[in-house]
Scaffold this motif. Structure first.
Motif, PDB file in Angstrom:
ATOM      1  N   LEU A   1      -1.555  -6.076   3.766  1.00  0.00           N
ATOM      2  CA  LEU A   1      -1.491  -4.822   2.199  1.00  0.00           C
ATOM      3  C   LEU A   1      -1.334  -5.473   1.641  1.00  0.00           C
ATOM      4  CD1 LEU A   1      -1.340  -1.773   2.642  1.00  0.00           C
ATOM      5  CD2 LEU A   1       0.449  -2.081   3.078  1.00  0.00           C
TER       6      LEU A   1
ATOM      7  N   ASP B   1      -1.151  -3.595  -2.500  1.00  0.00           N
ATOM      8  CA  ASP B   1      -1.918  -2.518  -4.057  1.00  0.00           C
ATOM      9  C   ASP B   1      -3.298  -3.428  -4.821  1.00  0.00           C
ATOM     10  OD1 ASP B   1      -0.393  -0.595  -3.262  1.00  0.00           O
ATOM     11  OD2 ASP B   1       1.040  -0.801  -4.182  1.00  0.00           O
TER      12      ASP B   1
ATOM     13  N   THR C   1      -5.360  10.336   0.861  1.00  0.00           N
ATOM     14  CA  THR C   1      -3.917   9.599   0.495  1.00  0.00           C
ATOM     15  C   THR C   1      -2.725  10.916   0.408  1.00  0.00           C
ATOM     16  OG1 THR C   1      -5.310   7.704  -0.536  1.00  0.00           O
ATOM     17  CG2 THR C   1      -2.023   8.413  -0.978  1.00  0.00           C
TER      18      THR C   1
ATOM     19  N   MET D   1       6.871   0.490   1.369  1.00  0.00           N
ATOM     20  CA  MET D   1       5.936  -0.324   1.021  1.00  0.00           C
ATOM     21  C   MET D   1       6.077  -1.701   0.714  1.00  0.00           C
ATOM     22  SD  MET D   1       2.912   0.194   2.448  1.00  0.00           S
ATOM     23  CE  MET D   1       3.437   1.735   2.413  1.00  0.00           C
TER      24      MET D   1
ATOM     25  N   ALA E   1      -5.819  -2.720  -0.272  1.00  0.00           N
ATOM     26  CA  ALA E   1      -4.714  -1.707   0.232  1.00  0.00           C
ATOM     27  C   ALA E   1      -5.671  -1.220   0.857  1.00  0.00           C
ATOM     28  CB  ALA E   1      -5.099  -0.728  -0.923  1.00  0.00           C
TER      29      ALA E   1
ATOM     30  N   ARG F   1      -1.513   0.522   5.737  1.00  0.00           N
ATOM     31  CA  ARG F   1      -0.521   1.374   5.005  1.00  0.00           C
ATOM     32  C   ARG F   1       0.245   2.553   6.055  1.00  0.00           C
ATOM     33  NH1 ARG F   1       0.283   1.935  -0.200  1.00  0.00           N
ATOM     34  NH2 ARG F   1      -1.899   0.941  -1.128  1.00  0.00           N
TER      35      ARG F   1
END
Length: 269
Positions: free
Chosen positions: A143, A145, A165, A181, A214, A219
């Protein structure tokens, strides 16, 4: 007397029609029960739970094999069961599966299994596909971003299609979520690196096998998580290997050893 009988019949007719109007016939879709079964020997009681996610399923077949007679959803389920059995036999962790049959699950339903069980790890299994029939080899995604490359970004976008999201609950919550995260991303990258290291020399990896993007399901798992592509089902040689029990056993063993090493490393901190 006749008038009374006629009046009763009329009232009964009105009541029947009124009841039919008040209680229309509806067909309601009832989702399958959540699969929160935990596999493990009695000696493994209390040990960390690893969730294995067999990609696709049900009305979502995933990629089609180059031969045309096998679907990704079938091979991912077979590999997931083999990995589960290896981990249970080795006894160092307990195991749960998002699906153990041919059912459709949303990404959120898959990730929710890991959250409900407070899992130590989430491993999603897939088979890759590409327009270039020469492309082959396994890869692992963690994972992030920011995607590692355009291909990883495109793949994540395709996997995330239709997901929503969650909006942050406020500035403090946003900061806490961001910290959590970042920790999850770091731990996921460590797991991916261990998996690549265990795979080297055992089966073919694609160039730069550790990639990141992502992915919604990673996530939302809220635990160290990776998406493992066991090979290209669109490549004739890879399809033959992925359908071979001996080759899958090599993949399952590398995955099992990487999972155990990762759990052991984090338990020391």
């Amino acid at each position: 007397m006749a008038a009374a009988v006629a009046a009763s019949a009329l009232l009964a007719t009105i009541a029947a029609r009124s009841g039919a109007t008040a209680q229309p016939s509806l067909t309601v879709h009832v989702p399958p029960p959540a699969n929160d079964r935990i596999y493990g020997s009695p000696l493994a009681r209390g040990r960390p739970i690893v969730v294995i996610d067999a990609g696709h399923g049900g009305r979502d077949p995933g990629a089609k094999g180059v031969s045309g007679d096998i679907a990704e959803k079938d091979l991912t389920l077979t590999l997931a069961r083999e990995l589960r059995d290896d981990l249970v036999k080795r006894g160092r962790v307990r195991v749960a599966m998002t699906r153990d049959d041919d059912r459709y699950l949303t990404l959120e339903e898959r990730a929710a299994v890991a959250r409900r069980l407070n899992a130590a790890m989430f491993v999603s299994l897939h088979m890759d596909s590409a327009p270039n029939g020469l492309a082959r080899g396994a890869s692992v995604y963690s994972l992030s971003d920011i995607a590692s490359d355009a291909e990883a970004a495109h793949f994540a976008a395709a996997q995330n299609a239709g997901t929503v999201t969650d909006a942050p609950g406020g500035p403090v919550q946003a900061i806490l979520s961001d910290l959590a995260m970042r920790s999850q991303m770091s731990a996921s990258a460590d797991l991916a690196s261990r998996l690549v290291n265990k795979a080297v020399g055992r089966f073919e990896l694609r160039p730069q096998p550790h990639r990141f993007a992502a992915f919604h399901v990673l996530r939302r798992a809220a635990t160290p998580a990776v998406l493992f592509e066991a090979g290209y089902i669109s490549n004739a040689d890879d399809e033959v290997l992925l359908r071979d029990a001996w080759h899958r056993s090599a993949i399952a063993l590398a995955l099992a050893q990487a999972i155990e090493a990762d759990v052991a490393a984090r338990s020391r901190h």
